[in-house]
Design a protein around this motif. Structure first.
Motif, PDB file in Angstrom:
ATOM      1  N   GLY A  60      -8.576 -20.516  32.092  1.00 44.23           N
ATOM      2  CA  GLY A  60      -7.585 -21.246  32.881  1.00 44.23           C
ATOM      3  C   GLY A  60      -8.217 -21.782  34.153  1.00 44.23           C
ATOM      4  O   GLY A  60      -9.447 -21.826  34.295  1.00 44.23           O
ATOM      5  N   GLU A  61      -7.360 -22.159  35.099  1.00 43.93           N
ATOM      6  CA  GLU A  61      -7.856 -22.836  36.305  1.00 43.93           C
ATOM      7  C   GLU A  61      -8.138 -21.839  37.427  1.00 43.93           C
ATOM      8  O   GLU A  61      -9.269 -21.497  37.705  1.00 43.93           O
ATOM      9  CB  GLU A  61      -6.827 -23.871  36.738  1.00 43.93           C
ATOM     10  CG  GLU A  61      -6.554 -24.880  35.626  1.00 43.93           C
ATOM     11  CD  GLU A  61      -5.689 -26.042  36.056  1.00 43.93           C
ATOM     12  OE1 GLU A  61      -5.702 -27.054  35.357  1.00 43.93           O
ATOM     13  OE2 GLU A  61      -4.999 -25.955  37.082  1.00 43.93           O
ATOM     14  N   ALA A  62      -7.066 -21.372  38.028  1.00 45.20           N
ATOM     15  CA  ALA A  62      -7.204 -20.465  39.181  1.00 45.20           C
ATOM     16  C   ALA A  62      -5.903 -19.695  39.320  1.00 45.20           C
ATOM     17  O   ALA A  62      -4.854 -20.156  38.871  1.00 45.20           O
ATOM     18  CB  ALA A  62      -7.455 -21.275  40.451  1.00 45.20           C
ATOM     19  N   THR A 105      -9.473 -15.549  31.113  1.00 41.22           N
ATOM     20  CA  THR A 105     -10.020 -15.559  32.467  1.00 41.22           C
ATOM     21  C   THR A 105      -9.731 -16.924  33.099  1.00 41.22           C
ATOM     22  O   THR A 105      -9.057 -17.762  32.488  1.00 41.22           O
ATOM     23  CB  THR A 105     -11.532 -15.233  32.470  1.00 41.22           C
ATOM     24  OG1 THR A 105     -11.959 -15.015  33.813  1.00 41.22           O
ATOM     25  CG2 THR A 105     -12.353 -16.365  31.860  1.00 41.22           C
ATOM     26  N   ASN A 106     -10.212 -17.137  34.294  1.00 38.23           N
ATOM     27  CA  ASN A 106     -10.022 -18.408  34.996  1.00 38.23           C
ATOM     28  C   ASN A 106     -11.357 -18.917  35.508  1.00 38.23           C
ATOM     29  O   ASN A 106     -12.291 -18.130  35.687  1.00 38.23           O
ATOM     30  CB  ASN A 106      -9.113 -18.202  36.215  1.00 38.23           C
ATOM     31  CG  ASN A 106      -7.644 -18.134  35.851  1.00 38.23           C
ATOM     32  OD1 ASN A 106      -7.142 -18.962  35.090  1.00 38.23           O
ATOM     33  ND2 ASN A 106      -6.951 -17.160  36.404  1.00 38.23           N
ATOM     34  N   VAL A 107     -11.428 -20.202  35.792  1.00 39.24           N
ATOM     35  CA  VAL A 107     -12.632 -20.758  36.435  1.00 39.24           C
ATOM     36  C   VAL A 107     -12.812 -20.106  37.810  1.00 39.24           C
ATOM     37  O   VAL A 107     -13.906 -19.702  38.176  1.00 39.24           O
ATOM     38  CB  VAL A 107     -12.494 -22.292  36.602  1.00 39.24           C
ATOM     39  CG1 VAL A 107     -13.644 -22.861  37.426  1.00 39.24           C
ATOM     40  CG2 VAL A 107     -12.412 -22.970  35.242  1.00 39.24           C
ATOM     41  N   VAL A 111      -3.460 -28.812  27.004  1.00 40.06           N
ATOM     42  CA  VAL A 111      -2.796 -29.018  28.292  1.00 40.06           C
ATOM     43  C   VAL A 111      -2.378 -27.649  28.850  1.00 40.06           C
ATOM     44  O   VAL A 111      -2.112 -26.705  28.095  1.00 40.06           O
ATOM     45  CB  VAL A 111      -1.577 -29.971  28.217  1.00 40.06           C
ATOM     46  CG1 VAL A 111      -2.010 -31.370  27.868  1.00 40.06           C
ATOM     47  CG2 VAL A 111      -0.519 -29.463  27.297  1.00 40.06           C
ATOM     48  N   HIS A 112      -2.339 -27.584  30.141  1.00 39.77           N
ATOM     49  CA  HIS A 112      -2.036 -26.322  30.825  1.00 39.77           C
ATOM     50  C   HIS A 112      -0.551 -25.986  30.642  1.00 39.77           C
ATOM     51  O   HIS A 112       0.301 -26.887  30.686  1.00 39.77           O
ATOM     52  CB  HIS A 112      -2.367 -26.505  32.312  1.00 39.77           C
ATOM     53  CG  HIS A 112      -2.452 -25.225  33.052  1.00 39.77           C
ATOM     54  ND1 HIS A 112      -1.335 -24.544  33.449  1.00 39.77           N
ATOM     55  CD2 HIS A 112      -3.514 -24.496  33.468  1.00 39.77           C
ATOM     56  CE1 HIS A 112      -1.716 -23.447  34.089  1.00 39.77           C
ATOM     57  NE2 HIS A 112      -3.029 -23.395  34.111  1.00 39.77           N
ATOM     58  N   PRO A 113      -0.213 -24.711  30.445  1.00 40.93           N
ATOM     59  CA  PRO A 113       1.220 -24.381  30.282  1.00 40.93           C
ATOM     60  C   PRO A 113       2.068 -24.775  31.496  1.00 40.93           C
ATOM     61  O   PRO A 113       3.264 -25.052  31.337  1.00 40.93           O
ATOM     62  CB  PRO A 113       1.222 -22.868  30.060  1.00 40.93           C
ATOM     63  CG  PRO A 113      -0.148 -22.388  30.303  1.00 40.93           C
ATOM     64  CD  PRO A 113      -1.075 -23.554  30.221  1.00 40.93           C
TER      65      PRO A 113
HETATM   66  N1  URA Z   1      -2.753 -20.966  36.097  1.00 42.27           N
HETATM   67  C1  URA Z   1      -4.031 -20.703  35.736  1.00 42.27           C
HETATM   68  O1  URA Z   1      -4.759 -21.611  35.363  1.00 42.27           O
HETATM   69  N2  URA Z   1      -4.440 -19.448  35.755  1.00 42.27           N
HETATM   70  C2  URA Z   1      -3.671 -18.435  36.118  1.00 42.27           C
HETATM   71  O2  URA Z   1      -4.135 -17.305  36.113  1.00 42.27           O
HETATM   72  C3  URA Z   1      -2.348 -18.728  36.494  1.00 42.27           C
HETATM   73  C4  URA Z   1      -1.910 -19.983  36.482  1.00 42.27           C
END
Ligand code: URA
Length: 265
Positions: free
Chosen positions: A117-119, A162-164, A235-237
């Protein structure tokens, strides 16, 4: 200019206030009450090292390169616990100073699928776990629809997440290119240690970090390669929460993932 109680401000708020004052044209840092410098006691100059017989101060070290520091720290990590500790000890990213928790990962490290994911957002920052807020609930439902879950003990049915970025950016802003670059060695090592068969990139920031470009609406659903593995951008949720009509594409992507896992089995 009005003074603020800096002690009670977090790092990012204090920096934003300072930036705002600079934008307004402030060029001097001064106190509310004037100080007469003629009356302040003189500080005696330090005696030269040679005169006192003390050792010469060490030469000024060249500035460290945060990316090189991250590469060395990541390379030394042999296990996920090592990697988590190396990231927790990494002090070159300002985001760490404004975050409550390091958000490392969740799910089954033996999973065939690793999600990036992103962050972290506010909820993840509080709990120290990725995807626990509204977007995370949707993500769990999406993967549940193809019989996969982060808690599943069987590798074929589980996911690892995990996230970036392991730290929440202030006001959920996008991470900057330098921030992504300095955390990327940890992400690479994370993928090496977990050794998933397939990677899913959630959203533009993950695509930027792993594939070097954005454009998720064009890239989604198309299999790419990175880290020597098949990689599927989706695409991101959080985007799906705002644009529910895009769920049809997300469903197609989940079926594509399921088919890829079947092919690789
Ligand atoms: N969005 C993300 O990309 N990562 C998370 O952990 C939460 C929301």
């Amino acid at each position: 200019m009005e003074s603020h109680h800096i002690d009670s401000l977090d790092f990012h708020t204090a920096r934003a206030l300072l930036q705002w004052q600079v934008e307004l044209g402030a060029t001097e840092a001064c106190l509310d009450a004037p100080v007469n410098r003629y009356e302040t006691p003189k500080v005696a100059p330090k005696p030269a090292a040679a005169a006192t017989g003390a050792a010469e101060p060490p030469p000024v070290q060249p500035k460290t390169d945060p990316v090189e520091v991250a590469k060395a720290a990541a390379a030394a990590a042999k296990t996920l616990e090592d990697l988590r500790a190396a990231m927790a000890a990494y002090d070159h990213c300002d985001l760490k100073r404004g975050a409550r928790n390091l958000v490392f990962s969740d799910g089954n490290p033996a999973a065939r699928v690793m999600l990036i994911g992103e962050a972290p957002g506010r909820d993840e920052d509080r709990e120290g776990k990725p995807f626990v807020g509204r977007a995370g609930h949707l993500l769990d439902r999406m993967f549940g629809a193809i019989d996969m879950a982060r808690a599943a003990p069987i590798s074929a049915q589980s996911i690892y997440i995990t996230n970036v970025m392991p730290w929440r950016p202030p006001q959920n802003r996008d991470p900057e290119a330098e921030e992504i670059a300095m955390l990327k060695p940890f992400l690479e090592r994370h993928v090496e240690i977990v050794a998933p068969e397939v990677i899913v990139l959630m959203g533009n920031i993950a695509c930027q970090a792993v594939l070097g470009r954005r454009g998720i609406t064009k890239m989604r659903g198309i299999w790419h390669e990175a880290f020597g593995k098949p990689v599927l951008p989706m695409v991101h949720p959080a985007y799906l929460l705002r644009q529910p009509q895009a769920k049809r594409d997300a469903w197609a992507d989940l079926l594509s993932l399921q088919a890829k896992l079947r092919d690789l089995a």
